[in-house]
Design a protein around this motif. Structure first.
Motif, mmCIF file in Angstrom:
data_model
loop_
_atom_site.group_PDB
_atom_site.id
_atom_site.type_symbol
_atom_site.label_atom_id
_atom_site.label_comp_id
_atom_site.label_asym_id
_atom_site.label_seq_id
_atom_site.Cartn_x
_atom_site.Cartn_y
_atom_site.Cartn_z
ATOM 1 N N CYS A 69 0.805 -1.232 0.000
ATOM 2 C CA CYS A 69 0.000 0.000 0.000
ATOM 3 C C CYS A 69 0.833 1.275 0.000
ATOM 4 C CB CYS A 69 -0.946 -0.002 1.193
ATOM 5 S SG CYS A 69 -2.053 -1.427 1.235
ATOM 6 N N MET A 77 -8.954 4.654 4.652
ATOM 7 C CA MET A 77 -9.552 4.024 3.463
ATOM 8 C C MET A 77 -8.489 3.933 2.366
ATOM 9 S SD MET A 77 -12.796 3.361 4.001
ATOM 10 C CE MET A 77 -13.572 3.262 2.420
ATOM 11 N N THR A 79 -7.363 3.403 -1.667
ATOM 12 C CA THR A 79 -7.920 3.637 -2.998
ATOM 13 C C THR A 79 -8.297 2.279 -3.589
ATOM 14 O OG1 THR A 79 -5.745 3.479 -4.042
ATOM 15 C CG2 THR A 79 -6.495 5.700 -3.408
ATOM 16 N N HIS A 80 -9.127 2.273 -4.611
ATOM 17 C CA HIS A 80 -9.614 1.019 -5.192
ATOM 18 C C HIS A 80 -8.456 0.140 -5.687
ATOM 19 C CE1 HIS A 80 -12.208 -1.845 -7.141
ATOM 20 N NE2 HIS A 80 -11.517 -1.676 -8.259
ATOM 21 N N LYS A 81 -7.503 0.752 -6.392
ATOM 22 C CA LYS A 81 -6.369 -0.004 -6.949
ATOM 23 C C LYS A 81 -5.541 -0.652 -5.832
ATOM 24 C CE LYS A 81 -2.412 0.526 -10.007
ATOM 25 N NZ LYS A 81 -1.563 1.449 -10.745
ATOM 26 N N THR A 82 -5.223 0.126 -4.805
ATOM 27 C CA THR A 82 -4.429 -0.381 -3.683
ATOM 28 C C THR A 82 -5.216 -1.424 -2.907
ATOM 29 O OG1 THR A 82 -3.349 1.760 -3.524
ATOM 30 C CG2 THR A 82 -3.085 0.308 -1.662
ATOM 31 N N SER A 83 -6.490 -1.152 -2.699
ATOM 32 C CA SER A 83 -7.358 -2.077 -1.973
ATOM 33 C C SER A 83 -7.405 -3.433 -2.670
ATOM 34 C CB SER A 83 -8.765 -1.484 -1.860
ATOM 35 O OG SER A 83 -9.631 -2.393 -1.257
ATOM 36 N N SER A 84 -7.447 -3.406 -3.979
ATOM 37 C CA SER A 84 -7.493 -4.637 -4.774
ATOM 38 C C SER A 84 -6.212 -5.459 -4.590
ATOM 39 C CB SER A 84 -7.704 -4.270 -6.241
ATOM 40 O OG SER A 84 -7.558 -5.386 -7.048
ATOM 41 N N LYS A 87 -6.201 -6.898 -1.045
ATOM 42 C CA LYS A 87 -7.164 -7.988 -0.928
ATOM 43 C C LYS A 87 -6.628 -9.256 -1.605
ATOM 44 C CE LYS A 87 -12.116 -8.632 -1.432
ATOM 45 N NZ LYS A 87 -13.339 -8.039 -1.951
ATOM 46 N N GLU A 101 -14.934 -11.304 1.019
ATOM 47 C CA GLU A 101 -14.752 -10.237 1.997
ATOM 48 C C GLU A 101 -13.565 -10.560 2.910
ATOM 49 O OE1 GLU A 101 -19.558 -9.486 2.497
ATOM 50 O OE2 GLU A 101 -18.528 -10.943 3.765
#
Length: 160
Positions: A69, A77, A79-84, A87, A101
């Motif tokens: 990250c 929170m 960002t979407h790219k980092t979160s992906s 995950k 989840e």
């Protein structure tokens, strides 16, 4: 074949310190203390084992989160790219459920404990840390508040 894990000297000292903090090298002064130590030995060994496990797993997750990250590792929170990416990493560790989840309780407990330790927190077991954190409402960014409450509640005698 499984890969052999090497533990560097610094980490070995940390593990040794953790073990001593949960009474592994307790020195009884009386026969009664010897009896108590003997009876508590399985419990003490279990606490030491859990402290080492939580410490190493939490540290591994925290370091991975920093690498994956980057500047967002401590953000509330991602960002979407980092979160992906994060995950996907957690999925490889089996920390994502069937619905896709993140198993938040496991991940956040380990990360919170690792972050608390990194910020200089003194409590050596994750279960004691979580118990005191619940009682105080403090965050892992306030290790001194958690440590003070832990000591006031009787330290290692705190029942979790």
């Amino acid at each position: 074949m499984a890969e052999i894990m090497n533990i560097d000297q610094k980490e070995a000292k940390i593990i040794s310190k953790r073990a001593s903090l949960v009474e592994m090298d307790y020195n009884p002064k009386t026969v009664k203390e010897c009896e108590e130590l003997y009876r508590k030995a399985p419990e003490i060994a279990e606490i030491a084992k859990q402290a080492v496990k939580d410490g190493l797993q939490g540290k591994a997750l925290l370091e991975a989160k920093k690498l994956i990250c980057k500047d967002e590792w401590d953000a509330p929170m991602l960002t979407h790219k980092t979160s992906s990416k994060w995950k996907t990493f957690l999925n490889t560790l089996g920390l994502v459920n069937e619905k896709g989840e993140i198993k938040k309780a496991t991940v956040s407990n380990l990360l919170d404990f690792a972050g608390y330790k990194e910020r200089g927190g003194e409590i050596e077991t994750a279960s004691h840390y979580r118990e005191v954190k619940k009682l105080t409402g403090a965050t892992n960014k306030e290790p001194e508040v958690i440590d003070k409450a832990y000591k006031a509640a009787g330290g290692s005698e705190l029942k979790t």
